[in-house]
Scaffold this motif. Sequence first.
Motif, PDB file in Angstrom:
ATOM      1  N   ASP A 121       0.590  -0.949  -0.547  1.00 21.46           N
ATOM      2  CA  ASP A 121       0.238  -0.080   0.054  1.00 21.46           C
ATOM      3  C   ASP A 121       0.943   1.278   0.346  1.00 21.46           C
ATOM      4  O   ASP A 121       0.719   2.248  -0.554  1.00 21.46           O
ATOM      5  CB  ASP A 121      -0.692   0.146   1.287  1.00 21.46           C
ATOM      6  CG  ASP A 121      -2.035  -0.933   1.279  1.00 21.46           C
ATOM      7  OD1 ASP A 121      -1.961  -1.833  -0.156  1.00 21.46           O
ATOM      8  OD2 ASP A 121      -2.276  -1.046   1.987  1.00 21.46           O
ATOM      9  N   ASP A 125       0.871   3.651  -2.869  1.00 17.87           N
ATOM     10  CA  ASP A 125       0.819   5.207  -2.487  1.00 17.87           C
ATOM     11  C   ASP A 125       1.661   5.960  -3.123  1.00 17.87           C
ATOM     12  O   ASP A 125       1.645   7.526  -3.543  1.00 17.87           O
ATOM     13  CB  ASP A 125       0.635   5.684  -1.164  1.00 17.87           C
ATOM     14  CG  ASP A 125      -0.541   6.671  -0.611  1.00 17.87           C
ATOM     15  OD1 ASP A 125      -1.884   6.010  -1.141  1.00 17.87           O
ATOM     16  OD2 ASP A 125      -0.494   6.927   0.422  1.00 17.87           O
ATOM     17  N   MET A 126       3.070   5.596  -3.170  1.00 18.42           N
ATOM     18  CA  MET A 126       4.352   6.445  -3.440  1.00 18.42           C
ATOM     19  C   MET A 126       4.101   6.771  -5.115  1.00 18.42           C
ATOM     20  O   MET A 126       4.306   8.223  -5.387  1.00 18.42           O
ATOM     21  CB  MET A 126       5.450   6.571  -2.753  1.00 18.42           C
ATOM     22  CG  MET A 126       6.448   6.629  -1.284  1.00 18.42           C
ATOM     23  SD  MET A 126       7.273   5.034  -1.464  1.00 18.42           S
ATOM     24  CE  MET A 126       7.929   5.689   0.236  1.00 18.42           C
ATOM     25  N   GLN A 127       3.525   6.159  -5.219  1.00 15.14           N
ATOM     26  CA  GLN A 127       4.256   6.170  -7.074  1.00 15.14           C
ATOM     27  C   GLN A 127       2.731   6.510  -7.223  1.00 15.14           C
ATOM     28  O   GLN A 127       3.283   8.027  -7.679  1.00 15.14           O
ATOM     29  CB  GLN A 127       3.255   4.477  -6.988  1.00 15.14           C
ATOM     30  CG  GLN A 127       4.067   4.365  -9.180  1.00 15.14           C
ATOM     31  CD  GLN A 127       4.680   4.503  -9.700  1.00 15.14           C
ATOM     32  OE1 GLN A 127       5.566   5.853  -9.751  1.00 15.14           O
ATOM     33  NE2 GLN A 127       6.066   3.705 -10.056  1.00 15.14           N
ATOM     34  N   ARG A 128       1.419   6.789  -6.756  1.00 14.67           N
ATOM     35  CA  ARG A 128       0.608   7.623  -6.837  1.00 14.67           C
ATOM     36  C   ARG A 128       0.913   9.049  -6.557  1.00 14.67           C
ATOM     37  O   ARG A 128       0.978  10.341  -7.982  1.00 14.67           O
ATOM     38  CB  ARG A 128      -1.061   6.903  -6.728  1.00 14.67           C
ATOM     39  CG  ARG A 128      -1.943   7.158  -6.841  1.00 14.67           C
ATOM     40  CD  ARG A 128      -3.436   7.073  -6.131  1.00 14.67           C
ATOM     41  NE  ARG A 128      -3.099   6.370  -4.997  1.00 14.67           N
ATOM     42  CZ  ARG A 128      -3.024   5.492  -4.261  1.00 14.67           C
ATOM     43  NH1 ARG A 128      -3.156   3.836  -4.587  1.00 14.67           N
ATOM     44  NH2 ARG A 128      -3.280   5.203  -3.441  1.00 14.67           N
ATOM     45  N   ARG A 129       1.140   9.032  -5.484  1.00 11.07           N
ATOM     46  CA  ARG A 129       0.989  10.896  -4.764  1.00 11.07           C
ATOM     47  C   ARG A 129       2.591  11.255  -5.086  1.00 11.07           C
ATOM     48  O   ARG A 129       2.580  12.501  -5.053  1.00 11.07           O
ATOM     49  CB  ARG A 129       0.789  10.443  -3.406  1.00 11.07           C
ATOM     50  CG  ARG A 129      -0.396   9.982  -3.129  1.00 11.07           C
ATOM     51  CD  ARG A 129      -0.751  11.079  -2.017  1.00 11.07           C
ATOM     52  NE  ARG A 129      -0.294  11.242  -0.632  1.00 11.07           N
ATOM     53  CZ  ARG A 129      -0.723  10.157   0.071  1.00 11.07           C
ATOM     54  NH1 ARG A 129      -2.289  10.409   0.005  1.00 11.07           N
ATOM     55  NH2 ARG A 129      -0.325  10.124   1.732  1.00 11.07           N
ATOM     56  N   HIS A 130       3.369  10.272  -5.149  1.00  7.60           N
ATOM     57  CA  HIS A 130       5.020  11.273  -5.650  1.00  7.60           C
ATOM     58  C   HIS A 130       5.126  11.098  -6.757  1.00  7.60           C
ATOM     59  O   HIS A 130       6.555  11.355  -7.280  1.00  7.60           O
ATOM     60  CB  HIS A 130       5.775  11.169  -5.102  1.00  7.60           C
ATOM     61  CG  HIS A 130       5.430  11.738  -3.211  1.00  7.60           C
ATOM     62  ND1 HIS A 130       4.959  12.870  -2.516  1.00  7.60           N
ATOM     63  CD2 HIS A 130       4.215  11.008  -2.002  1.00  7.60           C
ATOM     64  CE1 HIS A 130       4.369  12.762  -1.603  1.00  7.60           C
ATOM     65  NE2 HIS A 130       4.135  11.259  -1.050  1.00  7.60           N
ATOM     66  N   GLY A 131       4.598   9.841  -7.779  1.00  7.61           N
ATOM     67  CA  GLY A 131       5.388   9.099  -9.049  1.00  7.61           C
ATOM     68  C   GLY A 131       7.107   8.959  -8.114  1.00  7.61           C
ATOM     69  O   GLY A 131       7.421   8.770  -8.907  1.00  7.61           O
TER      70      GLY A 131
END
Length: 334
Positions: A121, A125-131
């Motif tokens: 998770d 999240d990191m990928q989604r929010r911070h790319g």
Amino acid sequence: MSGPLILAVPSKGRLQENAHAFFARAGLNFVQPGGARDYRGAIADVPNVEIAYLSASDIAGQLASGAAHLGVTGEDLVREEIPDAATRVKLLQPLGFGYANVVVAVPKAWIDVATMADLDDVAADMQRRHGRRLRVATKYVNLVRNFFAWTEPGDRRGARTSVSNYRIVESLGATEGAPAAGVADIVVDITTTGATLEANALKVLEDGVMLRSQAQLVASLGADWNDGARAAVRTILTRIAAEVRAREVREIRCRFDEGVGRTLVDLAARYDARAPFGPPPPGTPLVLHAPKKAVFALVEALAAAGAGTITVATLEDVFEPNPRLVADLFGALG
Ligand SMILES: Nc1ncnc2c1ncn2[C@@H]1O[C@H](COP(=O)(O)OP(=O)(O)OP(=O)(O)O)[C@@H](O)[C@H]1O
Ligand SMILES: O=P(O)(O)OC[C@H]1O[C@H](OP(=O)(O)OP(=O)(O)O)[C@H](O)[C@@H]1O
Ligand SMILES: [Mg+2]
């Protein structure tokens, strides 16, 4: 070809002392003809053997390539450095030292992250929010790839989930410092006491123990197993097997009255104890080899069944015909 048997032994680090003690207990005494800084040696009374003193990770590599015939190294290194381990090497014997776990550890500050599913998770999240992808500092690149890719079905808490959206930051030392230094988010490393993780404010995930490792005696399947090398390995493994067997068992001797001898042997079998010399003639004590764990229960059972004085002793060596170690290796070599 007819080169000597190459036995690879740790020259430094955590495994060195225990490995030397292990061979010495098996009556395999190393000599260094060129003095203490010589990285090649021999065994005092076993011809056709060359000892190669190497680091634990080099030993795994040499066993994989066939440059060494036999060696001692950590299972973690075998699994990491030899992806196709089953076809290249044979793990002959766990050695009872060098215990350490390869674990997934995250900052303690991540209070909501306790499992691999939680970690997945966080990564998503990191990928989604911070790319960007979760950074994993480790020297166990292959072990991480396998472990992170593997899913075990079940409910969220009861099972293992794969982690995607991560990338590996290769780290060859002081790995636990990587998150604090800002070069990674989490680590995968080896731990025994947990002191290093603790000092770096990291915690192991509940389902994050990737491998329980210990030192192993390992044979290479791709080495030059010429007749001389086979004869040498037979001598070495026979002595090791005798030492290993002696450590597993205790010798129990007891007096018994005529008539109960047979009963006692049958009784012993229920505790996995054997009478290596067979049922004794009248007037001589019964000799049993019993698994260490079963000794006291067996002693009580023997006493209750009418045995007289009972002694328990440790043994130096137990030489048995066709020891498993030798059979295992020659079976694998074909
Ligand atoms: N903390 C530890 N406790 C017990 N065994 C360990 C520990 N760390 C490593 N090991 C075992 O010993 C093996 C060799 O580790 P060791 O640290 O001795 O060598 P290395 O890391 O390859 O080299 P270096 O001497 O540079 O540290 C490991 O792969 C593992 O099997
Ligand atoms: O759980 P612990 O008992 O604290 O042991 C863990 C530490 O031991 C190993 O390092 P090592 O001392 O071998 O140093 P290295 O990183 O130079 O190999 C490992 O990489 C950890 O840093
Ligand atoms: Mg080390």
